[in-house]
Design a protein around this motif. Structure first.
Motif, PDB file in Angstrom:
ATOM      1  N   THR A  32      56.033  47.239 173.677  1.00 37.95           N
ATOM      2  CA  THR A  32      54.845  46.412 173.900  1.00 37.95           C
ATOM      3  C   THR A  32      55.049  45.467 175.074  1.00 37.95           C
ATOM      4  N   LEU A  33      56.202  44.827 175.123  1.00 35.41           N
ATOM      5  CA  LEU A  33      56.495  43.883 176.200  1.00 35.41           C
ATOM      6  C   LEU A  33      56.526  44.573 177.561  1.00 35.41           C
ATOM      7  N   LEU A  34      57.126  45.764 177.622  1.00 35.57           N
ATOM      8  CA  LEU A  34      57.195  46.496 178.889  1.00 35.57           C
ATOM      9  C   LEU A  34      55.804  46.919 179.355  1.00 35.57           C
ATOM     10  N   TYR A  35      54.981  47.386 178.428  1.00 36.27           N
ATOM     11  CA  TYR A  35      53.604  47.751 178.779  1.00 36.27           C
ATOM     12  C   TYR A  35      52.844  46.533 179.298  1.00 36.27           C
ATOM     13  N   PHE A  36      53.027  45.407 178.623  1.00 31.10           N
ATOM     14  CA  PHE A  36      52.324  44.179 179.000  1.00 31.10           C
ATOM     15  C   PHE A  36      52.700  43.750 180.410  1.00 31.10           C
ATOM     16  N   LEU A  37      53.984  43.691 180.683  1.00 25.70           N
ATOM     17  CA  LEU A  37      54.445  43.275 182.007  1.00 25.70           C
ATOM     18  C   LEU A  37      54.026  44.286 183.076  1.00 25.70           C
ATOM     19  N   GLY A  38      54.095  45.566 182.736  1.00 23.20           N
ATOM     20  CA  GLY A  38      53.677  46.594 183.683  1.00 23.20           C
ATOM     21  C   GLY A  38      52.197  46.504 184.017  1.00 23.20           C
ATOM     22  N   LEU A  39      51.374  46.227 182.998  1.00 21.45           N
ATOM     23  CA  LEU A  39      49.937  46.098 183.234  1.00 21.45           C
ATOM     24  C   LEU A  39      49.617  44.884 184.104  1.00 21.45           C
ATOM     25  N   LEU A  40      50.270  43.765 183.828  1.00 23.13           N
ATOM     26  CA  LEU A  40      50.040  42.573 184.641  1.00 23.13           C
ATOM     27  C   LEU A  40      50.445  42.825 186.095  1.00 23.13           C
ATOM     28  N   ALA A  41      51.567  43.520 186.281  1.00 27.69           N
ATOM     29  CA  ALA A  41      52.023  43.827 187.637  1.00 27.69           C
ATOM     30  C   ALA A  41      51.030  44.754 188.347  1.00 27.69           C
ATOM     31  N   SER A  42      50.514  45.745 187.624  1.00 25.69           N
ATOM     32  CA  SER A  42      49.572  46.687 188.241  1.00 25.69           C
ATOM     33  C   SER A  42      48.281  46.001 188.638  1.00 25.69           C
ATOM     34  N   TYR A  43      47.778  45.101 187.788  1.00 29.15           N
ATOM     35  CA  TYR A  43      46.546  44.392 188.143  1.00 29.15           C
ATOM     36  C   TYR A  43      46.783  43.396 189.279  1.00 29.15           C
ATOM     37  N   ALA A  44      47.990  42.857 189.366  1.00 28.01           N
ATOM     38  CA  ALA A  44      48.313  41.974 190.494  1.00 28.01           C
ATOM     39  C   ALA A  44      48.266  42.761 191.805  1.00 28.01           C
ATOM     40  N   VAL A  45      48.781  43.988 191.774  1.00 19.11           N
ATOM     41  CA  VAL A  45      48.742  44.847 192.963  1.00 19.11           C
ATOM     42  C   VAL A  45      47.300  45.177 193.330  1.00 19.11           C
ATOM     43  N   ILE A  46      46.496  45.506 192.308  1.00 19.60           N
ATOM     44  CA  ILE A  46      45.093  45.859 192.549  1.00 19.60           C
ATOM     45  C   ILE A  46      44.342  44.684 193.177  1.00 19.60           C
ATOM     46  N   LEU A  47      44.548  43.492 192.632  1.00 15.37           N
ATOM     47  CA  LEU A  47      43.847  42.312 193.152  1.00 15.37           C
ATOM     48  C   LEU A  47      44.267  41.992 194.580  1.00 15.37           C
ATOM     49  N   CYS A  48      45.518  42.255 194.892  1.00 16.76           N
ATOM     50  CA  CYS A  48      45.974  42.039 196.272  1.00 16.76           C
ATOM     51  C   CYS A  48      45.305  43.026 197.228  1.00 16.76           C
ATOM     52  N   ARG A  49      45.120  44.258 196.771  1.00 19.66           N
ATOM     53  CA  ARG A  49      44.489  45.271 197.610  1.00 19.66           C
ATOM     54  C   ARG A  49      42.992  45.027 197.790  1.00 19.66           C
ATOM     55  N   VAL A  50      42.398  44.313 196.854  1.00 15.88           N
ATOM     56  CA  VAL A  50      40.953  44.053 196.892  1.00 15.88           C
ATOM     57  C   VAL A  50      40.574  43.127 198.052  1.00 15.88           C
ATOM     58  N   LYS A  51      41.517  42.352 198.532  1.00 18.08           N
ATOM     59  CA  LYS A  51      41.222  41.348 199.563  1.00 18.08           C
ATOM     60  C   LYS A  51      40.548  41.942 200.794  1.00 18.08           C
ATOM     61  N   GLY A  52      40.862  43.188 201.113  1.00 18.81           N
ATOM     62  CA  GLY A  52      40.307  43.788 202.307  1.00 18.81           C
ATOM     63  C   GLY A  52      38.947  44.431 202.113  1.00 18.81           C
ATOM     64  N   HIS A  53      38.394  44.387 200.897  1.00 22.09           N
ATOM     65  CA  HIS A  53      37.111  45.023 200.626  1.00 22.09           C
ATOM     66  C   HIS A  53      35.948  44.114 201.033  1.00 22.09           C
ATOM     67  N   SER A  54      34.751  44.691 201.057  1.00 22.55           N
ATOM     68  CA  SER A  54      33.548  43.905 201.333  1.00 22.55           C
ATOM     69  C   SER A  54      33.330  42.899 200.219  1.00 22.55           C
ATOM     70  N   SER A  55      32.516  41.879 200.488  1.00 19.19           N
ATOM     71  CA  SER A  55      32.318  40.811 199.501  1.00 19.19           C
ATOM     72  C   SER A  55      31.732  41.340 198.197  1.00 19.19           C
ATOM     73  N   GLU A  56      30.766  42.283 198.292  1.00 21.17           N
ATOM     74  CA  GLU A  56      30.157  42.827 197.073  1.00 21.17           C
ATOM     75  C   GLU A  56      31.152  43.663 196.289  1.00 21.17           C
ATOM     76  N   GLY A  57      31.866  44.554 197.003  1.00 24.57           N
ATOM     77  CA  GLY A  57      32.864  45.385 196.333  1.00 24.57           C
ATOM     78  C   GLY A  57      33.999  44.558 195.778  1.00 24.57           C
ATOM     79  N   LYS A  58      34.394  43.517 196.509  1.00 28.68           N
ATOM     80  CA  LYS A  58      35.462  42.633 196.056  1.00 28.68           C
ATOM     81  C   LYS A  58      35.062  41.918 194.763  1.00 28.68           C
TER      82      LYS A  58
END
Length: 308
Positions: free
Chosen positions: A207-233
């Motif tokens: 459970t702990l590994l899944y939790f940390l992995g999910l938080l890390a994956s969403y952190a990566v996704i949010l970082c990648r979102v920065k380059g999107h248009s305002s609506e898509g972001k």
């Protein structure tokens, strides 16, 4: 009755949430109201997604399965708990206890796998949009769905197998309102150190590994979102934020319960109540309230079938 290596205890006595009659009545009313209001909401989410061709994207396919898993999960503990509020002696047979424990972990881990799949879906949609249709094809979605059911089944079988090998020949009072691994293990008539270690590794560490992995994956996704248009972001951030809220609601209590030694803490029963009854019904509702497409489709469905 043979008292060798067989199970002598044939039933367990559940001590429940509280011994106060007034508190039990109050909890019965609150849980019943919550159950009767939110459960139909989960059913409505499933019907909405199935009835609207515009919601045939993988994101909504997985959301419908999340609502189904959560609704099913809520039937494992809540109905019996509501009945036990008015029972003088809250008794559950050994076989029923093992069955309850099996489905609790089967559906619970299935939902954890599903949250991982939903995170993967958002990663492909946001970070690899040109490959999304190929990677998240209907065939792949159904394969991932099958994998989460098999993963939940395998995990639950391991949990049950470890408990079935334990002898129960003495105390039979479970200090909880349902059967779960930590409380059942304490009643075994043998040294359970190795079993507890295996349980913590199989449930808590996973459970702990899944939790940390999910938080890390969403952190990566949010970082990648920065380059999107305002609506898509804005839309991507809203979706990811909702997923993160659900991840905390699902994994937080599970980490508290399964990643520590099996000792009693004052907050155990309260956390277990939210983990088994409240949060599972809330998860899809939280997602739906933050998703404009699902809300619009739901309104259409309700208007279509409204009886005047």
């Amino acid at each position: 009755m043979d008292t060798g290596n067989s199970t002598v205890v044939t039933e367990f006595i559940l001590l429940g949430l509280t011994q106060s009659q007034g508190a039990q009545i109050l909890l019965f009313v609150l849980v019943s109201m919550f159950y009767l209001i939110i459960l139909p909401g989960n059913v409505l989410i499933i019907l909405t997604i199935r009835s609207d061709p515009g919601l045939n994207a993988p994101l909504y396919f997985f959301l419908g399965n999340l609502a189904f898993l959560d609704a099913s999960y809520s039937f494992i503990v809540a109905p019996r708990m509501l009945v036990d509020f008015f029972s003088e002696k809250k008794v559950i047979s050994y076989n029923c206890c093992i069955t309850q424990l099996f489905f609790l972990h089967f559906l619970g881990v299935g939902e954890m796998f599903l949250l991982v799949v939903m995170a993967f879906d958002r990663y492909i949609a946001i970070c690899r949009p040109l490959h999304y249709a190929t990677v998240m094809s209907p065939r792949v979605c159904y394969a991932l769905l099958l994998a989460l059911w098999l993963g939940g089944f395998a995990h639950s079988i391991v949990q049950v197998a470890l408990i079935l090998h334990l002898p129960f020949c003495g105390p039979n009072q479970l200090d909880n309102f349902f059967c779960d691994v930590p409380q059942v293990i304490k009643l075994a008539c043998t040294d359970t150190f190795v079993v507890e270690l295996l349980m913590v590794s199989n449930s808590g560490l996973l459970t702990l590994l899944y939790f940390l992995g999910l938080l890390a994956s969403y952190a990566v996704i949010l970082c990648r979102v920065k380059g999107h248009s305002s609506e898509g972001k804005s839309k991507a951030i809203s979706t990811c934020t909702t997923h993160i809220i659900i991840v905390f609601l699902m994994f937080g209590p599970a980490i508290f319960i399964y990643t520590r030694p099996f000792r009693v803490f004052p907050a155990d029963k309260v956390v277990a109540l939210f983990h088994t009854v409240i949060f599972p019904l809330l998860n899809p509702v939280i997602y739906t309230l933050r998703n404009q497409e699902v809300k619009a489709s739901m309104k259409k469905l309700l208007c279509k079938h409204r009886v005047f």
